[in-house]
Scaffold this motif. Structure first.
Motif, PDB file in Angstrom:
ATOM      1  N   GLY A 186     -43.787   8.457  56.077  1.00  0.00           N
ATOM      2  CA  GLY A 186     -45.244   8.577  56.189  1.00  0.00           C
ATOM      3  C   GLY A 186     -45.735   9.716  57.050  1.00  0.00           C
ATOM      4  N   ASN A 187     -44.836  10.540  57.574  1.00  0.00           N
ATOM      5  CA  ASN A 187     -45.267  11.711  58.331  1.00  0.00           C
ATOM      6  C   ASN A 187     -45.939  12.704  57.379  1.00  0.00           C
ATOM      7  OD1 ASN A 187     -44.005  11.012  60.967  1.00  0.00           O
ATOM      8  ND2 ASN A 187     -42.114  11.165  59.779  1.00  0.00           N
ATOM      9  N   LEU A 188     -47.085  13.259  57.778  1.00  0.00           N
ATOM     10  CA  LEU A 188     -47.882  14.078  56.877  1.00  0.00           C
ATOM     11  C   LEU A 188     -48.147  15.479  57.415  1.00  0.00           C
ATOM     12  CD1 LEU A 188     -50.655  11.512  55.799  1.00  0.00           C
ATOM     13  CD2 LEU A 188     -48.448  11.962  54.690  1.00  0.00           C
ATOM     14  N   VAL A 189     -48.221  16.420  56.473  1.00  0.00           N
ATOM     15  CA  VAL A 189     -48.614  17.804  56.756  1.00  0.00           C
ATOM     16  C   VAL A 189     -49.770  18.141  55.826  1.00  0.00           C
ATOM     17  CG1 VAL A 189     -47.931  20.229  56.718  1.00  0.00           C
ATOM     18  CG2 VAL A 189     -46.291  18.473  57.463  1.00  0.00           C
ATOM     19  N   PHE A 190     -50.873  18.634  56.396  1.00  0.00           N
ATOM     20  CA  PHE A 190     -52.046  18.988  55.613  1.00  0.00           C
ATOM     21  C   PHE A 190     -52.122  20.491  55.426  1.00  0.00           C
ATOM     22  CE2 PHE A 190     -52.832  15.102  57.969  1.00  0.00           C
ATOM     23  CZ  PHE A 190     -53.240  14.234  56.967  1.00  0.00           C
ATOM     24  N   ASN A 191     -52.838  20.916  54.406  1.00  0.00           N
ATOM     25  CA  ASN A 191     -52.919  22.340  54.081  1.00  0.00           C
ATOM     26  C   ASN A 191     -54.270  22.920  54.490  1.00  0.00           C
ATOM     27  OD1 ASN A 191     -52.210  24.852  52.987  1.00  0.00           O
ATOM     28  ND2 ASN A 191     -53.141  24.354  51.024  1.00  0.00           N
ATOM     29  N   LYS A 192     -54.272  23.739  55.535  1.00  0.00           N
ATOM     30  CA  LYS A 192     -55.451  24.492  55.968  1.00  0.00           C
ATOM     31  C   LYS A 192     -56.696  23.611  56.060  1.00  0.00           C
ATOM     32  CE  LYS A 192     -53.554  28.826  54.147  1.00  0.00           C
ATOM     33  NZ  LYS A 192     -52.290  28.272  53.588  1.00  0.00           N
ATOM     34  N   SER A 193     -57.782  23.982  55.371  1.00  0.00           N
ATOM     35  CA  SER A 193     -59.048  23.257  55.528  1.00  0.00           C
ATOM     36  C   SER A 193     -59.001  21.855  54.941  1.00  0.00           C
ATOM     37  CB  SER A 193     -60.197  24.047  54.888  1.00  0.00           C
ATOM     38  OG  SER A 193     -59.976  24.244  53.512  1.00  0.00           O
ATOM     39  N   ALA A 194     -58.003  21.558  54.112  1.00  0.00           N
ATOM     40  CA  ALA A 194     -57.858  20.198  53.585  1.00  0.00           C
ATOM     41  C   ALA A 194     -57.439  19.211  54.674  1.00  0.00           C
ATOM     42  CB  ALA A 194     -56.849  20.176  52.441  1.00  0.00           C
ATOM     43  N   ARG A 195     -57.140  19.735  55.847  1.00  0.00           N
ATOM     44  CA  ARG A 195     -56.814  18.859  56.976  1.00  0.00           C
ATOM     45  C   ARG A 195     -58.068  18.106  57.430  1.00  0.00           C
ATOM     46  NH1 ARG A 195     -53.607  21.294  62.238  1.00  0.00           N
ATOM     47  NH2 ARG A 195     -53.463  19.388  63.494  1.00  0.00           N
ATOM     48  N   LEU A 228     -49.845  14.500  61.274  1.00  0.00           N
ATOM     49  CA  LEU A 228     -50.124  13.085  61.481  1.00  0.00           C
ATOM     50  C   LEU A 228     -48.809  12.318  61.431  1.00  0.00           C
ATOM     51  CD1 LEU A 228     -52.553  10.986  61.724  1.00  0.00           C
ATOM     52  CD2 LEU A 228     -52.060  10.493  59.323  1.00  0.00           C
ATOM     53  N   PRO A 229     -48.448  11.621  62.506  1.00  0.00           N
ATOM     54  CA  PRO A 229     -47.184  10.875  62.504  1.00  0.00           C
ATOM     55  C   PRO A 229     -47.263   9.647  61.610  1.00  0.00           C
ATOM     56  CG  PRO A 229     -48.372  10.511  64.553  1.00  0.00           C
ATOM     57  CD  PRO A 229     -49.124  11.574  63.812  1.00  0.00           C
ATOM     58  N   GLY A 230     -46.120   9.259  61.087  1.00  0.00           N
ATOM     59  CA  GLY A 230     -46.032   8.159  60.139  1.00  0.00           C
ATOM     60  C   GLY A 230     -46.465   6.817  60.677  1.00  0.00           C
ATOM     61  N   ILE A 231     -46.613   6.671  61.978  1.00  0.00           N
ATOM     62  CA  ILE A 231     -47.053   5.397  62.549  1.00  0.00           C
ATOM     63  C   ILE A 231     -48.413   4.990  62.012  1.00  0.00           C
ATOM     64  CG2 ILE A 231     -48.110   6.474  64.577  1.00  0.00           C
ATOM     65  CD1 ILE A 231     -46.208   3.132  64.532  1.00  0.00           C
TER      66      ILE A 231
END
Length: 258
Positions: A186-195, A228-231
């Motif tokens: 569940g750890n997440l990485v967002f792309n630029k302004s989509a964050r 964002l951590p998976g927690i």
């Protein structure tokens, strides 16, 4: 190993009941969890109370739920380009809690951090603190529900007394978010302004459902690159890199000599 993946968007949202509250990521049309929204539309869930910066446009994003009369209340900072949103609000079909954008962001973050309320200078001396903002019309031009007056206190800031208004935090039953990539934990990485509002919405939901364009194995994401951590994430579904992404208003520059 905690594997939080689910097979489809439909499966991911299957237990969201009528009357649920949702925090939904996105800013304009950037970072909208459209696959989850469309799955929610398909299963017929209604009477929803949604917290999101805006409500998409008439035929995309949260606008598809609005058009289908599935939304009872919106908590937003921007009405935007959605004509149906305006029509439903003015006709008394939709309740709207209009909230300053920075305040909305902090209300979500605070809720996700276990903070019940906070004081801010934003809105002091306006109807945000003094009350009376229309939240729901009666369909005949009158106000059926108005915003309440909020607590205002004076605090010393940088040696100067200033007034602050009390804002309560936001938590919701579920959160729907979009990320560029995530792992099975569940750890997440967002792309630029989509964050944008996505991490904050994720934090506020008691059950967070994330759609990701690319699903990777645990350990493949650089720990320093995780936004964002998976927690905070309970379910994750891969929707692919070919998912539709829209732009509200495409603006291009005119080259010299054109």
């Amino acid at each position: 190993m905690i594997d939080k993946t689910v097979a489809s968007a439909a499966q991911a949202v299957a237990d969201i009941p009528d009357g649920a509250s949702l925090a939904v990521g996105g800013f304009g049309l950037s970072g909208n969890p459209i696959a989850l929204i469309e799955a929610l539309l398909a299963q017929g869930t209604s009477d929803l109370s949604i917290v999101s910066n805006n409500c998409g446009v008439d035929d995309w994003g949260l606008g598809v739920l609005l058009n289908a009369k599935r939304i009872r209340k919106m908590t937003s900072s921007y009405v935007g380009e959605n004509k149906e949103f305006e029509r439903q609000f003015l006709s008394g079909e939709l309740e709207l809690e209009l909230t300053p954008q920075g305040t909305l962001a902090e209300k979500l973050r605070a809720g996700g951090s276990g903070i019940a309320a906070f004081y801010t200078q934003t809105g002091v001396g306006t109807q945000v603190s003094e009350g009376g903002l229309p939240r729901k019309y009666d369909g005949q031009g009158g106000i059926a529900i108005a915003s309440p007056k909020k607590d205002v206190r004076t605090f010393d800031l940088h040696g100067e007394p200033r007034e602050f208004v009390l804002e309560e935090s936001i938590t919701t039953d579920f959160a729907l978010v979009h990320a560029l990539r995530g792992d099975r934990h569940g750890n997440l990485v967002f792309n630029k302004s989509a964050r944008n509002f996505n991490p904050l919405a994720a934090m506020a939901g008691r059950v967070c459902i994330a759609q990701v364009e690319e699903l990777v194995e645990p350990g493949e994401l650089d720990p320093d690159s995780i936004h964002l951590p998976g927690i905070y994430v309970h379910r994750i579904v891969e929707v692919g890199t070919g998912i539709e992404k829209r732009i509200e208003r495409r603006t291009v520059s005119v080259s010299e000599g054109a």
